[in-house]
Enzyme design. Structure first.
Site, PDB file in Angstrom:
ATOM      1  N   ARG A  21      42.208  72.449 -20.402  1.00 56.27           N
ATOM      2  CA  ARG A  21      42.868  73.566 -20.699  1.00 56.27           C
ATOM      3  C   ARG A  21      42.947  74.859 -19.733  1.00 56.27           C
ATOM      4  NH1 ARG A  21      43.159  75.771 -27.069  1.00 56.27           N
ATOM      5  NH2 ARG A  21      43.814  74.308 -27.484  1.00 56.27           N
ATOM      6  N   HIS A  48      51.760  71.924 -24.130  1.00 55.80           N
ATOM      7  CA  HIS A  48      50.693  70.531 -25.305  1.00 55.80           C
ATOM      8  C   HIS A  48      50.976  68.846 -25.644  1.00 55.80           C
ATOM      9  CE1 HIS A  48      46.961  72.352 -27.111  1.00 55.80           C
ATOM     10  NE2 HIS A  48      47.623  72.932 -28.066  1.00 55.80           N
ATOM     11  N   GLN A  51      48.911  68.178 -28.664  1.00 56.20           N
ATOM     12  CA  GLN A  51      49.104  68.827 -30.275  1.00 56.20           C
ATOM     13  C   GLN A  51      49.873  68.080 -30.584  1.00 56.20           C
ATOM     14  OE1 GLN A  51      47.400  71.060 -31.869  1.00 56.20           O
ATOM     15  NE2 GLN A  51      48.453  70.124 -33.254  1.00 56.20           N
ATOM     16  N   ASP A 143      54.153  78.639 -34.403  1.00 53.92           N
ATOM     17  CA  ASP A 143      53.421  78.789 -33.901  1.00 53.92           C
ATOM     18  C   ASP A 143      53.101  79.980 -33.547  1.00 53.92           C
ATOM     19  OD1 ASP A 143      50.949  79.013 -32.011  1.00 53.92           O
ATOM     20  OD2 ASP A 143      52.343  77.732 -30.121  1.00 53.92           O
ATOM     21  N   CYS A 183      50.004  74.835 -35.087  1.00 52.19           N
ATOM     22  CA  CYS A 183      49.052  74.088 -34.286  1.00 52.19           C
ATOM     23  C   CYS A 183      47.585  74.758 -34.619  1.00 52.19           C
ATOM     24  CB  CYS A 183      49.923  73.677 -33.171  1.00 52.19           C
ATOM     25  SG  CYS A 183      49.697  75.422 -32.356  1.00 52.19           S
ATOM     26  N   ARG A 211      43.888  65.636 -33.870  1.00 51.79           N
ATOM     27  CA  ARG A 211      43.846  65.853 -32.648  1.00 51.79           C
ATOM     28  C   ARG A 211      42.535  64.977 -32.103  1.00 51.79           C
ATOM     29  NH1 ARG A 211      45.566  70.635 -29.493  1.00 51.79           N
ATOM     30  NH2 ARG A 211      43.929  70.078 -28.419  1.00 51.79           N
TER      31      ARG A 211
END
Ligand code: NVA
Length: 228
Positions: A21, A48, A51, A143, A183, A211
């Site tokens: 990450r 991402h 996700q 988001d 997310c 996830r």
């Protein structure tokens, strides 16, 4: 010396894969270049994908068939918007993205998505009109308006995103039984209202759990690539 190169070489002696990450997407590409084991994007400023695998899994668990998905992404044209563009354009479903002016997804990602869409048949629309994006959608998603590394822009962003909150009135325009995905972490009262979050909490927490399952799937796939 070259920290990422050295890190990649050392870490990949100690494990079967790296999930990283990172802030800058380039860091991930460099890691992947020098690593001897697979590198999974666990979140970068550009994409991402882990996700999105969980999001797709959740939509399917909620009863949607992939080619029936009409997704609406409302808010910042950020890493999540970019990964929705990749997913929709590869799999061939409809995606409408509504952003304020100046917060559109990056042109290189949009161009790639449009190219993919010519092959897959995906319908991709960009707009500044949240109602246009959400009308008839069976998956609505958003988001945070302030992603990692953007903390200093917070005040400006909160002003610029006024009118982009996914609230009950906006959700009324979506398809009956539309699902809402996020997310996380979610900021209630900003990108999503308290009411919409609570009404869809089951979907959102299934998404969070997924996830785990989606990423296990990636590990199995990588293992089969290596071992046949
Ligand atoms: N766009 C958000 C996603 C968090 C999972 C960020 O990059 O911070």
């Amino acid at each position: 010396g070259e920290p990422i190169k050295d890190t990649a070489r050392v870490i990949s002696r100690m494990c079967d894969l790296i999930m990283a990450r990172v802030n800058r997407h380039e860091t991930l590409e460099e890691l992947a270049k020098f690593s001897h084991v697979p590198v999974i994007n666990g979140l970068s400023d550009k994409f991402h994908p882990a996700q999105l695998m969980a999001d797709l899994m959740t939509a399917v668990e909620c009863g949607l068939k992939i080619d029936e998905i009409k997704a609406a992404f409302v808010g910042d044209g950020n890493n999540m918007a970019h990964s929705w563009l990749m997913l929709a354009s590869k799999l061939g479903f409809e995606l409408r993205i509504a952003t304020p002016k100046g917060y559109e997804p990056d042109a290189d990602v949009v161009n790639l998505a449009m190219k993919n869409a010519q092959i897959s048949g995906a319908k991709i629309y960009l707009t500044q009109d949240v109602k246009e994006a959400v009308s008839g959608a069976n998956v609505v998603t958003t988001d945070t308006w302030v992603s990692m590394g953007q903390e200093a822009e917070k005040e400006k962003r909160l002003r610029d995103f006024a009118g982009f909150c996914v609230d009950e009135n906006l959700m009324k325009l979506a398809a009956p039984r539309a699902i809402f995905l996020h997310c996380l972490p979610a900021y209630r009262g900003y990108e999503v209202s308290e009411g919409v979050f609570e009404a869809h909490a089951d979907e959102i927490f299934a998404e969070a759990e997924n996830r785990l399952h989606a990423q296990k799937g990636v590990m199995v796939w990588l293992d089969r690539q290596r071992n046949g």
